[in-house]
Design an enzyme around this catalytic site. Structure first.
Site, PDB file in Angstrom:
ATOM      1  N   GLN A  99       0.921  -1.128  -0.101  1.00  0.00           N
ATOM      2  CA  GLN A  99       0.095   0.107   0.089  1.00  0.00           C
ATOM      3  C   GLN A  99       0.826   1.110  -0.015  1.00  0.00           C
ATOM      4  O   GLN A  99       0.325   2.265  -0.233  1.00  0.00           O
ATOM      5  CB  GLN A  99      -0.909   0.007   1.286  1.00  0.00           C
ATOM      6  N   GLU A 131      -5.138  -7.903   5.708  1.00  0.00           N
ATOM      7  CA  GLU A 131      -3.483  -7.441   5.367  1.00  0.00           C
ATOM      8  C   GLU A 131      -3.061  -8.384   4.692  1.00  0.00           C
ATOM      9  O   GLU A 131      -2.165  -8.179   3.657  1.00  0.00           O
ATOM     10  CB  GLU A 131      -3.026  -7.047   6.622  1.00  0.00           C
TER      11      GLU A 131
HETATM   12 ZN    ZN Z   1      -6.417  -2.487   2.841  1.00  0.00          ZN
END
Ligand code: ZN
Length: 187
Positions: free
Chosen positions: A51, A138
């Site tokens: 991310q 995650e």
């Molecule tokens: Zn996420």
């Protein structure tokens, strides 16, 4: 260390599988610091390395509430070694600003990973807890999987995504989850 820019849905790097960490080097501990700082700055419950544009198998989670001391957990090269039960989880993601939708998750997961010191640990997260759901969310990021790929209602998910100017659900990425669907019907 710094607060990093979080990639938003539609950025190709979010769909790339991440690489194993071979050594918990300075590069990795710096990455962990960046992940933690960025997660806390953006009030997230979890954040995965892809991310912030780093495709390594690392993520961080903190499920403590605002009135509790911080309780960061660092996962390096995580493996989900057991999963059972099913639940519906209303989730969002820092890569999908403000967009939330219902997804299917396992209720219980056991995960094994390395910590920041390179030591192996195991967590048994149960009962559809925030931790159990965050671990699955995650972990998926490390395989290029996003929470909307698990959505319960594609129409609803698309409506929310459109509202926040995000690309629609990618139909080719939707995950078939017959075991989870069967469990949910039995409940
Ligand atoms: Zn996420």
């Amino acid at each position: 260390m710094a607060v990093k820019n979080v990639l938003t849905y539609g950025t190709p790097a979010l769909r790339e599988p991440s690489k194993e960490v071979h050594k918990v080097s300075r590069k990795i501990t710096d990455l962990v610091q960046d992940l933690l700082e960025t997660m806390y700055a953006k009030n997230g419950v979890g954040l995965a390395a892809p991310q912030i544009g780093v495709n390594y198998r690392v993520f961080v989670i903190d499920v403590s509430s605002n009135d509790e001391p911080l309780k960061p957990i660092v996962f390096i090269n995580p493996k989900i070694i057991k999963k059972s039960g099913a639940c519906i989880s209303n989730e969002g993601c820092l890569s999908f600003p403000e967009a939330y939708t219902d997804v299917r998750r396992y209720k219980n997961v056991m995960v094994k990973a390395l910590d920041i010191n390179g030591r192996s640990f195991t967590i048994d997260a149960k009962d559809g807890s925030l931790l159990a759901r965050a671990i699955q969310h995650e972990f998926d990021h490390l395989n290029g999987i996003l929470f909307i790929d698990h959505c319960v209602n594609r129409f609803e998910a698309d409506t929310v995504l459109q509202k926040y100017n995000l690309p629609p659900v990618d139909a080719d990425r939707l995950i078939d989850e017959p075991e989870l669907e069967a469990e949910l019907k039995n409940d």
